[in-house]
Design an enzyme around this catalytic site. Structure first.
Site, mmCIF file in Angstrom:
data_model
loop_
_atom_site.group_PDB
_atom_site.id
_atom_site.type_symbol
_atom_site.label_atom_id
_atom_site.label_comp_id
_atom_site.label_asym_id
_atom_site.label_seq_id
_atom_site.Cartn_x
_atom_site.Cartn_y
_atom_site.Cartn_z
ATOM 1 N N ARG A 100 10.331 4.497 7.110
ATOM 2 C CA ARG A 100 9.764 5.839 7.012
ATOM 3 C C ARG A 100 9.175 6.364 8.319
ATOM 4 O O ARG A 100 8.746 7.517 8.363
ATOM 5 C CB ARG A 100 8.666 5.857 5.930
ATOM 6 C CG ARG A 100 9.218 5.721 4.526
ATOM 7 C CD ARG A 100 8.107 5.527 3.500
ATOM 8 N NE ARG A 100 7.198 6.653 3.400
ATOM 9 C CZ ARG A 100 7.419 7.756 2.679
ATOM 10 N NH1 ARG A 100 8.567 7.885 2.012
ATOM 11 N NH2 ARG A 100 6.519 8.715 2.620
ATOM 12 N N THR B 117 -2.622 -1.127 9.181
ATOM 13 C CA THR B 117 -1.264 -0.670 9.471
ATOM 14 C C THR B 117 -1.200 -0.182 10.908
ATOM 15 O O THR B 117 -1.967 0.704 11.302
ATOM 16 C CB THR B 117 -0.853 0.447 8.506
ATOM 17 O OG1 THR B 117 -0.773 -0.089 7.176
ATOM 18 C CG2 THR B 117 0.512 1.019 8.881
ATOM 19 N N SER C 280 -4.200 1.571 -0.482
ATOM 20 C CA SER C 280 -4.045 2.396 0.710
ATOM 21 C C SER C 280 -5.296 3.203 1.019
ATOM 22 O O SER C 280 -5.979 3.691 0.112
ATOM 23 C CB SER C 280 -2.863 3.358 0.528
ATOM 24 O OG SER C 280 -2.772 4.275 1.605
ATOM 25 N N TYR D 74 -5.934 2.597 7.505
ATOM 26 C CA TYR D 74 -5.386 3.425 8.576
ATOM 27 C C TYR D 74 -6.519 3.712 9.547
ATOM 28 O O TYR D 74 -7.596 4.172 9.148
ATOM 29 C CB TYR D 74 -4.826 4.742 8.039
ATOM 30 C CG TYR D 74 -3.408 4.648 7.522
ATOM 31 C CD1 TYR D 74 -2.360 4.287 8.357
ATOM 32 C CD2 TYR D 74 -3.118 4.943 6.188
ATOM 33 C CE1 TYR D 74 -1.063 4.203 7.888
ATOM 34 C CE2 TYR D 74 -1.820 4.869 5.711
ATOM 35 C CZ TYR D 74 -0.802 4.487 6.566
ATOM 36 O OH TYR D 74 0.486 4.405 6.094
ATOM 37 N N HIS E 77 7.933 -0.301 7.702
ATOM 38 C CA HIS E 77 7.308 0.800 6.940
ATOM 39 C C HIS E 77 8.310 1.451 5.982
ATOM 40 O O HIS E 77 8.294 2.659 5.757
ATOM 41 C CB HIS E 77 6.741 1.847 7.898
ATOM 42 C CG HIS E 77 5.490 2.514 7.403
ATOM 43 N ND1 HIS E 77 4.240 2.185 7.862
ATOM 44 C CD2 HIS E 77 5.291 3.487 6.479
ATOM 45 C CE1 HIS E 77 3.329 2.931 7.248
ATOM 46 N NE2 HIS E 77 3.946 3.726 6.408
ATOM 47 N N PRO F 182 0.837 -1.207 0.000
ATOM 48 C CA PRO F 182 0.000 0.000 0.000
ATOM 49 C C PRO F 182 0.870 1.253 0.000
ATOM 50 O O PRO F 182 1.666 1.463 0.918
ATOM 51 C CB PRO F 182 -0.804 -0.135 1.299
ATOM 52 C CG PRO F 182 0.033 -0.994 2.184
ATOM 53 C CD PRO F 182 0.771 -1.931 1.287
ATOM 54 N N VAL F 183 0.723 2.048 -1.013
ATOM 55 C CA VAL F 183 1.474 3.298 -1.150
ATOM 56 C C VAL F 183 0.476 4.422 -1.364
ATOM 57 O O VAL F 183 -0.385 4.340 -2.246
ATOM 58 C CB VAL F 183 2.477 3.244 -2.323
ATOM 59 C CG1 VAL F 183 3.181 4.585 -2.483
ATOM 60 C CG2 VAL F 183 3.491 2.123 -2.117
ATOM 61 N N ALA F 184 0.582 5.463 -0.574
ATOM 62 C CA ALA F 184 -0.347 6.587 -0.664
ATOM 63 C C ALA F 184 -0.052 7.454 -1.886
ATOM 64 O O ALA F 184 1.062 7.464 -2.412
ATOM 65 C CB ALA F 184 -0.249 7.440 0.603
ATOM 66 N N LYS G 219 -0.108 -4.990 9.719
ATOM 67 C CA LYS G 219 1.104 -4.614 8.993
ATOM 68 C C LYS G 219 1.943 -3.679 9.852
ATOM 69 O O LYS G 219 1.440 -2.670 10.351
ATOM 70 C CB LYS G 219 0.755 -3.922 7.674
ATOM 71 C CG LYS G 219 1.950 -3.501 6.840
ATOM 72 C CD LYS G 219 1.515 -2.861 5.543
ATOM 73 C CE LYS G 219 2.692 -2.485 4.666
ATOM 74 N NZ LYS G 219 3.524 -1.424 5.277
ATOM 75 N N SER H 172 7.286 -5.664 8.955
ATOM 76 C CA SER H 172 7.602 -4.462 8.184
ATOM 77 C C SER H 172 8.066 -3.346 9.103
ATOM 78 O O SER H 172 7.560 -3.205 10.217
ATOM 79 C CB SER H 172 6.352 -3.989 7.426
ATOM 80 O OG SER H 172 6.535 -2.709 6.859
#
Length: 367
Positions: free
Chosen positions: A267, A167, A118, A141, A264, A89-91, A240, A262
Site C-alpha cells: 500500500r 511502523t 492501530s 505511528y 505494508h 494493525p488496520v486503521a 514494522k 512487511s
C-alpha cells in the site's frame, strides 16, 4: 454495488476459507470502504507479489511421521498464543463493521490469538483493550511532536498493552490510485479516535520547496528517534515495515526487540519485493538475534507454514480479517482464525511436524 448488506449472525455452509470471506465481503462492504480496504499502491504489483510469492514455494511432504499430541502453540513476547497468527494493525475498522476494533480484538483473544491495535483505530485504544479478553499490542505511528508520540505510548502502557510496534515504512501515504479514482472519504462517524484534535499540521512551504521532502519527510522519524523511543519504555519494541538487511541490522543495533518484515500490504510503494521474498535474507542476517514476524499475502495455513520455514516466528493478517469482520463481525473473525489454525495443523501433520519447533527450510521443496 454501493449499499452494503447488514452483517450476518451465522456462518453460511459455503464460507470455508479466507478467499470465501473476500468473496462475501464484496456484498458487505460499501464501495467507499472497499476502495480503502482492498486497494494498494499504484499498479498494485507488490500487493499481487505478496500472494504469488507463497504460491512459488512447494512443500515437502513426509509420510508415516509420529505427530501424535502435536500442537501449533507459540510463546511470543509474553503472549501465549494458540497459533502463530495475529491480527495486523488496520486503521478505521468501523468502515467494515459498526463494532470495529472492539469486535476484532474480542474475537482474536477469545480464540487464543491477539491483535495489533492501530494508532489510526476508529475506537479509542482504552476501549479496545477493555473489550478484549486478553492482551494486545499497540501499533504506533510516529507523530510530528515527540510529546504526542509519548502520550500515545503512555496511554498504551496504562491500558495494559504488552508490546509497542512502530511502523517505519509509511512516513507518508502511498499513491493509491484506486482510492483516488473512487473519491474515497472517511464517513463523518469514522475517524482516528486516538488522535482527537491532532490533525497533522504541515510546515508552510517556501517557493520551490517540496511537499514530500520539506513537509512530510521533515516530520518523519529517523534512527535517532528510535534510540529515543527505546529509552522511553520497557515494553518490547518492534519495527514494522523492514525489507532490507541493512535496516534490519540497524534495528538490532538500536535495541529493537523484534522486526516485522512487511511491505505494508503493497500500500505504500509499488514494485518493492513481496514480504516473503525479503524474509530469507533478513533471517540469515538477524534471525538468530531477534524474533522475526511477517505480514503480507497470508491467506492459507500452508502460507503460515512456509513463512515459519523461512524464518518467521509468527505472521499477521490484515485484509482477510477485515473481510471477515464485515461479513459477520466478531463471529466472522473468530471463524476465520479457526480456519487458518486448522489449515496450519493439517499442513504441519502432512509435512511431519508435531510442533512449530519442527518447522524449518527442509519442509520446502528446493526451488
Amino acid at each position: 454495488m454501493t449499499d452494503a448488506l447488514p452483517p450476518l449472525d451465522h456462518i453460511p455452509a459455503d464460507l470455508v476459507s479466507a478467499a470465501d470471506y473476500q468473496r462475501y465481503a464484496s456484498h458487505y462492504l460499501s464501495a467507499n470502504a472497499r476502495a480503502y480496504i482492498d486497494s494498494a499502491a499504484a499498479d498494485e504489483l507488490s500487493h499481487a507479489a505478496n500472494l504469488s510469492a507463497f504460491a512459488r514455494w512447494r512443500l515437502q511432504t513426509r509420510v508415516l511421521a509420529d505427530v501424535r499430541g502435536g500442537h501449533c502453540r507459540r510463546e511470543l513476547f509474553g503472549l501465549s498464543l494458540s497459533h502463530p497468527l495475529l491480527l495486523a494493525p488496520v486503521a478505521y475498522q468501523k468502515l467494515a463493521h459498526a463494532d470495529g476494533e472492539r469486535a476484532a480484538a474480542y474475537a482474536a483473544t477469545a480464540v487464543g490469538s491477539s491483535m495489533l491495535v492501530s494508532t489510526l483505530a476508529s475506537t479509542p485504544l482504552e476501549e479496545i483493550a477493555a473489550a478484549a479478553q486478553g492482551p494486545l499490542w499497540f501499533q504506533l505511528y510516529w507523530q510530528p511532536q515527540r510529546e504526542v508520540t509519548l502520550q500515545l505510548l503512555r496511554r498504551a502502557e496504562a491500558a495494559g498493552y504488552r508490546a509497542l510496534v512502530l511502523t517505519v515504512d509509511a512516513p507518508l501515504a502511498g499513491v493509491r490510485n484506486v482510492e483516488q479514482r473512487a473519491g474515497f472519504q472517511l464517513p463523518p462517524a469514522v475517524y482516528a479516535a486516538n488522535l482527537p484534535g491532532q490533525a497533522m499540521a504541515l510546515p508552510a512551504l517556501l517557493g520551490g520547496q517540496s511537499v514530500v521532502f520539506d513537509s512530510f519527510m521533515a516530520q518523519a522519524p529517523r534512527w535517532e528517534d528510535i534510540a529515543w523511543l527505546r529509552q522511553q519504555t520497557r515494553l518490547p519494541l518492534l519495527l514494522k515495515g523492514v525489507l532490507s538487511v541493512a535496516d534490519a541490522e540497524l534495528a538490532v543495533q538500536h535495541g529493537v526487540d523484534g522486526i516485522i518484515v512487511s511491505n505494508h500490504g503493497g500500500r505504500v510503494l509499488d514494485t518493492v519485493p513481496a514480504s516473503l521474498e525479503a524474509l530469507p535474507a533478513i533471517t540469515a542476517a538477524v534471525g538468530e538475534r531477534v524474533p522475526l514476524l511477517l505480514d503480507g499475502g497470508v491467506r492459507r495455513g500452508s502460507d503460515i507454514l512456509k513463512a515459519l520455514a523461512l524464518g518467521a516466528q509468527a505472521v499477521l493478517i490484515g485484509r482477510p480479517f477485515v473481510h471477515a469482520l464485515s461479513v459477520a463481525g466478531a463471529l466472522g473473525v473468530a471463524h476465520l482464525l479457526r480456519i487458518l489454525q486448522e489449515e496450519l495443523e493439517v499442513a504441519m501433520a502432512l509435512t511431519g511436524c508435531r510442533t512449530l519447533d519442527d518447522i524449518d527450510r527442509r519442509l520446502l521443496w528446493p526451488q
